[in-house]
Motif scaffolding. Structure first.
Motif, short mmCIF file in Angstrom:
data_model
loop_
_atom_site.label_atom_id
_atom_site.label_comp_id
_atom_site.label_asym_id
_atom_site.label_seq_id
_atom_site.Cartn_x
_atom_site.Cartn_y
_atom_site.Cartn_z
N PRO A 29 50.57 -1.34 9.45
CA PRO A 29 49.30 -0.95 10.07
C PRO A 29 49.26 0.56 10.33
O PRO A 29 50.29 1.17 10.62
CB PRO A 29 49.26 -1.75 11.38
N CYS A 30 48.09 1.11 10.22
CA CYS A 30 47.91 2.55 10.43
C CYS A 30 48.02 2.88 11.91
O CYS A 30 47.33 2.27 12.74
CB CYS A 30 46.54 2.97 9.90
N PRO A 31 48.86 3.88 12.28
CA PRO A 31 48.92 4.30 13.69
C PRO A 31 47.56 4.83 14.14
O PRO A 31 46.81 5.42 13.34
CB PRO A 31 49.95 5.41 13.70
N GLU A 32 47.24 4.64 15.36
CA GLU A 32 45.94 5.05 15.92
C GLU A 32 45.65 6.52 15.65
O GLU A 32 44.52 6.89 15.32
CB GLU A 32 45.93 4.75 17.42
N GLU A 33 46.65 7.38 15.77
CA GLU A 33 46.43 8.83 15.61
C GLU A 33 46.14 9.24 14.16
O GLU A 33 45.71 10.36 13.91
CB GLU A 33 47.61 9.65 16.16
N LEU A 34 46.36 8.35 13.19
CA LEU A 34 46.07 8.66 11.80
C LEU A 34 44.81 7.98 11.28
O LEU A 34 44.43 8.19 10.13
CB LEU A 34 47.25 8.25 10.90
N LYS A 35 44.15 7.21 12.10
CA LYS A 35 42.95 6.50 11.65
C LYS A 35 41.80 7.46 11.38
O LYS A 35 41.66 8.48 12.04
CB LYS A 35 42.54 5.45 12.67
N GLY A 36 41.01 7.10 10.37
CA GLY A 36 39.86 7.91 10.00
C GLY A 36 40.20 8.90 8.90
O GLY A 36 41.34 8.97 8.44
#
Length: 81
Positions: A29-36
């Motif tokens: 899963p993508c870490p929150e800080e790398l989303k977008g």
């Protein structure tokens, strides 16, 4: 890669930035800080040695989408030199 072999050490843009990697069946899963989306600017793709008298760098506009960097093919219009 499944046999533990590769022809060249993978790298980020050029040999001075070697990449560490491992096999995975499904991306984590993508870490929150790398989303977008994230624009990384122009990144070195390779050096064009077709003319030894005029060696030229090739670049592409790099961006991350949810932590994934997609690299275009060498003959893509996205690769410029």
């Amino acid at each position: 890669m499944q046999r533990g072999q590769f022809y060249h050490q993978p790298c980020f843009g050029c040999r001075e930035f070697p990449a560490q990697f491992r096999w995975c069946e499904e991306p984590p899963p993508c870490p929150e800080e790398l989303k977008g989306p994230r624009d990384l600017g122009w990144m070195l793709y390779d050096m064009d040695y077709t003319n030894p008298e005029d060696i030229r760098p090739l670049f592409f506009r790099a961006s991350l989408e949810d932590g994934v960097l997609r690299v275009p093919g060498r003959n893509s219009r996205e690769v410029r030199g």
